[in-house]
Write an enzyme that holds these catalytic residues in place. Structure first.
Site, PDB file in Angstrom:
ATOM      1  N   ARG A  22     -10.041   0.688   8.368  1.00 53.36           N
ATOM      2  CA  ARG A  22      -9.603  -0.668   8.698  1.00 53.36           C
ATOM      3  C   ARG A  22     -10.680  -1.452   9.433  1.00 53.36           C
ATOM      4  O   ARG A  22     -10.468  -2.615   9.756  1.00 53.36           O
ATOM      5  CB  ARG A  22      -8.389  -0.568   9.626  1.00 53.36           C
ATOM      6  CG  ARG A  22      -7.083  -0.958   8.997  1.00 53.36           C
ATOM      7  CD  ARG A  22      -6.014  -0.650  10.031  1.00 53.36           C
ATOM      8  NE  ARG A  22      -4.847  -1.431   9.847  1.00 53.36           N
ATOM      9  CZ  ARG A  22      -3.726  -0.956   9.296  1.00 53.36           C
ATOM     10  NH1 ARG A  22      -3.667   0.264   8.854  1.00 53.36           N
ATOM     11  NH2 ARG A  22      -2.673  -1.737   9.212  1.00 53.36           N
TER      12      ARG A  22
ATOM     13  N   LYS B 255       0.833  -1.212   0.000  1.00 53.60           N
ATOM     14  CA  LYS B 255       0.000   0.000   0.000  1.00 53.60           C
ATOM     15  C   LYS B 255       0.864   1.257   0.000  1.00 53.60           C
ATOM     16  O   LYS B 255       0.648   2.166  -0.799  1.00 53.60           O
ATOM     17  CB  LYS B 255      -0.930   0.020   1.239  1.00 53.60           C
ATOM     18  CG  LYS B 255      -1.849  -1.192   1.336  1.00 53.60           C
ATOM     19  CD  LYS B 255      -2.755  -1.115   2.545  1.00 53.60           C
ATOM     20  CE  LYS B 255      -2.059  -1.171   3.894  1.00 53.60           C
ATOM     21  NZ  LYS B 255      -1.346  -2.431   4.174  1.00 53.60           N
TER      22      LYS B 255
ATOM     23  N   ARG C  46      11.736  -5.879   5.186  1.00 48.81           N
ATOM     24  CA  ARG C  46      11.526  -4.427   5.010  1.00 48.81           C
ATOM     25  C   ARG C  46      12.440  -3.624   5.935  1.00 48.81           C
ATOM     26  O   ARG C  46      12.625  -3.948   7.091  1.00 48.81           O
ATOM     27  CB  ARG C  46      10.072  -4.075   5.309  1.00 48.81           C
ATOM     28  CG  ARG C  46       9.852  -2.557   5.341  1.00 48.81           C
ATOM     29  CD  ARG C  46       8.424  -2.177   5.306  1.00 48.81           C
ATOM     30  NE  ARG C  46       7.634  -2.801   6.334  1.00 48.81           N
ATOM     31  CZ  ARG C  46       6.305  -2.726   6.385  1.00 48.81           C
ATOM     32  NH1 ARG C  46       5.656  -2.071   5.456  1.00 48.81           N
ATOM     33  NH2 ARG C  46       5.651  -3.317   7.345  1.00 48.81           N
TER      34      ARG C  46
ATOM     35  N   ARG D 288      10.948  -1.857  11.611  1.00 49.91           N
ATOM     36  CA  ARG D 288       9.849  -1.475  12.491  1.00 49.91           C
ATOM     37  C   ARG D 288       9.683  -2.501  13.610  1.00 49.91           C
ATOM     38  O   ARG D 288       9.871  -3.689  13.402  1.00 49.91           O
ATOM     39  CB  ARG D 288       8.536  -1.401  11.682  1.00 49.91           C
ATOM     40  CG  ARG D 288       8.330  -0.071  11.022  1.00 49.91           C
ATOM     41  CD  ARG D 288       7.212  -0.046  10.029  1.00 49.91           C
ATOM     42  NE  ARG D 288       5.979  -0.717  10.399  1.00 49.91           N
ATOM     43  CZ  ARG D 288       4.894  -0.747   9.617  1.00 49.91           C
ATOM     44  NH1 ARG D 288       4.917  -0.154   8.439  1.00 49.91           N
ATOM     45  NH2 ARG D 288       3.811  -1.367   9.999  1.00 49.91           N
TER      46      ARG D 288
ATOM     47  N   ARG E 141      -0.827  -9.349  13.076  1.00 51.26           N
ATOM     48  CA  ARG E 141      -1.386  -8.311  12.197  1.00 51.26           C
ATOM     49  C   ARG E 141      -2.207  -8.944  11.069  1.00 51.26           C
ATOM     50  O   ARG E 141      -3.245  -8.422  10.682  1.00 51.26           O
ATOM     51  CB  ARG E 141      -0.260  -7.439  11.645  1.00 51.26           C
ATOM     52  CG  ARG E 141       0.294  -6.475  12.712  1.00 51.26           C
ATOM     53  CD  ARG E 141       1.660  -5.955  12.363  1.00 51.26           C
ATOM     54  NE  ARG E 141       1.703  -5.173  11.157  1.00 51.26           N
ATOM     55  CZ  ARG E 141       2.807  -4.931  10.443  1.00 51.26           C
ATOM     56  NH1 ARG E 141       3.965  -5.426  10.850  1.00 51.26           N
ATOM     57  NH2 ARG E 141       2.758  -4.194   9.363  1.00 51.26           N
TER      58      ARG E 141
HETATM   59  P1  AP5 Z   1       4.858  -1.623   1.897  1.00 51.11           P
HETATM   60  O1  AP5 Z   1       4.563  -0.787   0.699  1.00 51.11           O
HETATM   61  O2  AP5 Z   1       5.577  -0.973   3.036  1.00 51.11           O
HETATM   62  O3  AP5 Z   1       3.535  -2.382   2.386  1.00 51.11           O
HETATM   63  P2  AP5 Z   1       2.265  -1.842   3.196  1.00 51.11           P
HETATM   64  O4  AP5 Z   1       1.067  -2.492   2.595  1.00 51.11           O
HETATM   65  O5  AP5 Z   1       2.271  -0.336   3.252  1.00 51.11           O
HETATM   66  O6  AP5 Z   1       2.561  -2.517   4.585  1.00 51.11           O
HETATM   67  P3  AP5 Z   1       2.444  -2.009   6.089  1.00 51.11           P
HETATM   68  O7  AP5 Z   1       3.108  -3.084   6.908  1.00 51.11           O
HETATM   69  O8  AP5 Z   1       2.966  -0.621   6.265  1.00 51.11           O
HETATM   70  O9  AP5 Z   1       0.930  -2.049   6.308  1.00 51.11           O
HETATM   71  P4  AP5 Z   1       0.188  -2.140   7.619  1.00 51.11           P
HETATM   72  O10 AP5 Z   1      -1.186  -1.926   7.120  1.00 51.11           O
HETATM   73  O11 AP5 Z   1       0.384  -3.349   8.441  1.00 51.11           O
HETATM   74  O12 AP5 Z   1       0.880  -1.019   8.522  1.00 51.11           O
HETATM   75  P5  AP5 Z   1       0.465   0.443   8.922  1.00 51.11           P
HETATM   76  O13 AP5 Z   1       1.681   1.251   8.968  1.00 51.11           O
HETATM   77  O14 AP5 Z   1      -0.692   0.920   8.124  1.00 51.11           O
HETATM   78  O15 AP5 Z   1       5.698  -2.904   1.395  1.00 51.11           O
HETATM   79  C1  AP5 Z   1       6.160  -3.886   2.305  1.00 51.11           C
HETATM   80  C2  AP5 Z   1       7.557  -4.410   1.862  1.00 51.11           C
HETATM   81  O16 AP5 Z   1       7.416  -5.120   0.654  1.00 51.11           O
HETATM   82  C3  AP5 Z   1       8.586  -3.299   1.585  1.00 51.11           C
HETATM   83  O17 AP5 Z   1       9.854  -3.734   1.978  1.00 51.11           O
HETATM   84  C4  AP5 Z   1       8.524  -3.097   0.064  1.00 51.11           C
HETATM   85  O18 AP5 Z   1       9.761  -2.622  -0.464  1.00 51.11           O
HETATM   86  C5  AP5 Z   1       8.203  -4.519  -0.398  1.00 51.11           C
HETATM   87  N1  AP5 Z   1       7.373  -4.547  -1.598  1.00 51.11           N
HETATM   88  C6  AP5 Z   1       6.349  -3.709  -1.933  1.00 51.11           C
HETATM   89  N2  AP5 Z   1       5.804  -4.071  -3.108  1.00 51.11           N
HETATM   90  C7  AP5 Z   1       6.476  -5.187  -3.520  1.00 51.11           C
HETATM   91  C8  AP5 Z   1       6.382  -6.033  -4.669  1.00 51.11           C
HETATM   92  N3  AP5 Z   1       5.473  -5.823  -5.635  1.00 51.11           N
HETATM   93  N4  AP5 Z   1       7.228  -7.097  -4.769  1.00 51.11           N
HETATM   94  C9  AP5 Z   1       8.160  -7.323  -3.782  1.00 51.11           C
HETATM   95  N5  AP5 Z   1       8.308  -6.544  -2.686  1.00 51.11           N
HETATM   96  C10 AP5 Z   1       7.476  -5.496  -2.548  1.00 51.11           C
HETATM   97  O19 AP5 Z   1      -0.110   0.220  10.401  1.00 51.11           O
HETATM   98  C11 AP5 Z   1       0.743  -0.144  11.469  1.00 51.11           C
HETATM   99  C12 AP5 Z   1      -0.059  -0.192  12.766  1.00 51.11           C
HETATM  100  O20 AP5 Z   1      -0.643   1.104  13.050  1.00 51.11           O
HETATM  101  C13 AP5 Z   1      -1.271  -1.153  12.757  1.00 51.11           C
HETATM  102  O21 AP5 Z   1      -0.896  -2.483  13.058  1.00 51.11           O
HETATM  103  C14 AP5 Z   1      -2.155  -0.520  13.863  1.00 51.11           C
HETATM  104  O22 AP5 Z   1      -1.678  -0.820  15.138  1.00 51.11           O
HETATM  105  C15 AP5 Z   1      -1.951   0.983  13.618  1.00 51.11           C
HETATM  106  N6  AP5 Z   1      -2.937   1.529  12.672  1.00 51.11           N
HETATM  107  C16 AP5 Z   1      -2.670   2.106  11.460  1.00 51.11           C
HETATM  108  N7  AP5 Z   1      -3.805   2.480  10.845  1.00 51.11           N
HETATM  109  C17 AP5 Z   1      -4.821   2.140  11.689  1.00 51.11           C
HETATM  110  C18 AP5 Z   1      -6.243   2.247  11.602  1.00 51.11           C
HETATM  111  N8  AP5 Z   1      -6.839   2.776  10.524  1.00 51.11           N
HETATM  112  N9  AP5 Z   1      -6.989   1.775  12.633  1.00 51.11           N
HETATM  113  C19 AP5 Z   1      -6.410   1.247  13.742  1.00 51.11           C
HETATM  114  N10 AP5 Z   1      -5.062   1.105  13.875  1.00 51.11           N
HETATM  115  C20 AP5 Z   1      -4.275   1.538  12.855  1.00 51.11           C
END
Ligand code: AP5
Length: 220
Positions: free
Chosen positions: A88, A13, A127, A160, A171
């Site tokens: 979410r 994402k 990552r 992270r 997660r």
């Molecule tokens: P990346 O692009 O970083 O993936 P992502 O989908 O953004 O993954 P996240 O882990 O950031 O998502 P998340 O939803 O768990 O975390 P968030 O920060 O929102 O890519 C991942 C890796 O793969 C990278 O190394 C990249 O280089 C590689 N990659 C990408 N595309 C690729 C491809 N095509 N092929 C190969 N490799 C690839 O949330 C974290 C925490 O915050 C949550 O757990 C929760 O506690 C809290 N939180 C956030 N939002 C909310 C909400 N709305 N409600 C409640 N709690 C929330």
């Protein structure tokens, strides 16, 4: 253009949101990034969020809804935005709809990136992020030019807290239970495009553009 990017942890994402920013100059609103910044700054919000994030649990709806509501009112969102990691839960999706109604707009498309769990675990464990500018790397598939350092600003890269394998499993469980049901909701509204999130980052972006294109040209 007003877009939601759905998808499990590690689906890409953040990576794809940055590409949308590069092309359309619409801000990426990542609730995860906003919460991590609050944790780093040691604010009240950060103190509430930190233990939950570290455990791979969701932060309460009222907190994230408040964050997004404030952010969407800022001037740079007037032409559009990419919501990355929000909504979410069903209550968050309902709150978003109300917010947008108040702002006199609605979502154009919800893109769901589909990636199998074993690939997600591999991606997340490799990552590395830049704590200064938020750039995202992967030790194997997207390494920086100098191992361990950001290409753009030279800062040392970090892993992270919630990217350790056992936290990733939690997660994924939370995603399946609380976020995946949003797909049915957006499908019913005719907004959902499910895209295969496995393959090259550029190839996936082409598919996202394809999902967005007919609605762009219809509006032009
Ligand atoms: P990346 O692009 O970083 O993936 P992502 O989908 O953004 O993954 P996240 O882990 O950031 O998502 P998340 O939803 O768990 O975390 P968030 O920060 O929102 O890519 C991942 C890796 O793969 C990278 O190394 C990249 O280089 C590689 N990659 C990408 N595309 C690729 C491809 N095509 N092929 C190969 N490799 C690839 O949330 C974290 C925490 O915050 C949550 O757990 C929760 O506690 C809290 N939180 C956030 N939002 C909310 C909400 N709305 N409600 C409640 N709690 C929330």
């Amino acid at each position: 253009m007003k877009i939601v990017l759905l998808g499990p942890p590690g689906a890409g994402k953040g990576t794809q949101a940055k590409k949308l920013w590069d092309e359309f100059k619409i801000p990426q609103i990542s609730t995860g990034d906003i919460l991590r910044a609050a944790v780093q700054q040691g604010t009240q919000l950060g103190k509430r969020a930190q233990p939950l994030m570290k455990a791979g649990k969701l932060v309460p709806d009222d907190i994230v809804i408040g964050i997004v509501e404030q952010r969407l009112k800022q001037a740079d969102c007037s032409k559009g935005f990419v919501l990355d990691g929000f909504p979410r839960t069903i209550p968050q999706a309902e709150a978003l709809e109300k917010m947008l109604r108040r702002l006199g707009c609605k979502l154009d498309r919800v893109i769901s990136l589909e990636v199998p769990d074993d690939v997600l675990v591999e991606r997340i464990s490799g990552r590395r992020i830049c704590p200064t500018d938020g750039s995202v790397y992967h030790v194997l598939t997207n390494p920086p030019q100098r191992a361990g350092y950001c290409d753009k600003c030279g800062t040392g890269l970090i892993q992270r807290d919630d990217d350790k394998e056992e936290k990733v499993r939690e997660r994924l469980r939370v995603y399946a239970a609380q976020t995946e049901p949003l797909k049915a909701l957006y499908r019913k509204k005719g907004l959902l495009s499910e895209i295969n999130g496995v393959g090259s980052q550029d190839g996936i972006y082409v598919e996202i553009r394809r999902a967005l294109a007919p609605r762009n040209s219809a509006r032009a």
